[in-house]
Enzyme design. Structure first.
Site, PDB file in Angstrom:
ATOM      1  N   ASP A  50       0.869  -1.164   0.000  1.00  9.29           N
ATOM      2  CA  ASP A  50       0.000   0.000   0.000  1.00  9.29           C
ATOM      3  C   ASP A  50       0.915   1.226   0.000  1.00  9.29           C
ATOM      4  OD1 ASP A  50      -2.296   1.768   0.616  1.00  9.29           O
ATOM      5  OD2 ASP A  50      -1.364   1.854   2.605  1.00  9.29           O
ATOM      6  N   ASP A  52      -0.143   5.146   0.944  1.00  7.18           N
ATOM      7  CA  ASP A  52      -0.392   6.091   2.034  1.00  7.18           C
ATOM      8  C   ASP A  52      -0.444   5.379   3.387  1.00  7.18           C
ATOM      9  OD1 ASP A  52      -0.809   8.550   0.432  1.00  7.18           O
ATOM     10  OD2 ASP A  52      -2.499   7.405  -0.370  1.00  7.18           O
TER      11      ASP A  52
END
Length: 256
Positions: A50, A52
């Site tokens: 991922d 953020d």
């Protein structure tokens, strides 16, 4: 009864108090217990991250963003129904076009402000270097926009391929983006790990695809009892990316 006569030397054996017989070594006991062989370690051929809050330090105030998009009352209601987190994009999908447009503009504004403070997560560059040294592929799946991914690549000189933003549909927690990456790499999902900071998005995406999932929980948020009965639980949980290195070496076959 006839008298018995022993030779003098034999008698001396019985009468001499100083004579000691040598101790014969005892035969070593044979251990018939067979130790169970350690189970084979799973092969790892790729790691998908991922962005953020995982590869970058979290700077977006998501609660404020959700309030701005949903309104205070709707935010409180949906938050109570979804303790593991709000899927704001899922809610927006069911709205009218005009309302969707306004919502996306609000989200984009929060994201732009976040890009001005973009910082790489401690341990991210070192972990990627380690994966490079083992020839392990690295991909990226984010619900942020492509321009944010491009800026991340440019600013920190890291390369993830494929790197899928929210323009790829369906997005996390649907397993489709992770399965797409596995297909592009020509690897089985069971040979891939998903690493992210969201239980509802990253862990769910990884487990639904059939991959391993590692949850990054810096402050112990997911230790709360409200997350005890979630549908998808991670295989591993770390408080920093620096811990992922040892997990990979301990639990996986990293041979190319």
């Amino acid at each position: 009864m006839p008298l018995l006569f022993f030779p003098r030397t034999t008698t001396a054996l019985f009468l001499s108090p100083k004579l000691k017989f040598p101790k014969l070594p005892m035969a070593a006991a044979t251990n018939t217990t067979v130790s169970a062989a350690a189970p084979p370690r799973a092969r790892l051929r790729g790691v998908v991250f991922d962005m953020d809050g995982t590869l970058t330090v979290p700077v977006i105030d998501f609660a404020a963003m959700y309030r701005a998009v949903l309104g205070e009352k709707e935010y409180i209601r949906i938050r109570a129904e979804n303790p593991s987190g709000i899927d704001i994009l899922h809610h927006i999908d069911s709205w009218s076009n005009d309302r969707q447009q306004k919502a996306y503009e609000t989200i984009a504004d929060f994201e732009r402000r976040g890009l001005d403070r973009l910082q790489i997560m401690p341990g991210a560059a070192e972990l990627c270097d380690f994966l490079d040294s083992k020839n392990i592929r690295q991909g990226l799946i984010t619900r942020n926009v492509k321009s944010a991914v491009d800026l991340f690549h440019e600013q920190f000189r890291l390369s993830f391929s494929p790197a899928l933003s929210r323009e790829f549909r369906p997005y996390k927690p649907d397993p489709a983006p992770l399965l797409h990456i596995c297909s592009a790499w020509e690897v089985n999902p069971t040979e891939v790990m998903m690493v992210g900071d969201s239980l509802k998005d990253d862990v769910a995406c990884g487990k639904r695809a059939g991959a391993f999932a590692c949850l990054l929980d810096e402050v112990g948020r997911y230790d709360s009892p409200e997350f005890a009965n979630v549908d998808h639980k991670p295989d591993f949980k770390v408080s920093s990316l620096t811990e992922v290195h040892s997990i990979l070496e301990k639990h996986f076959d990293l041979a190319p």
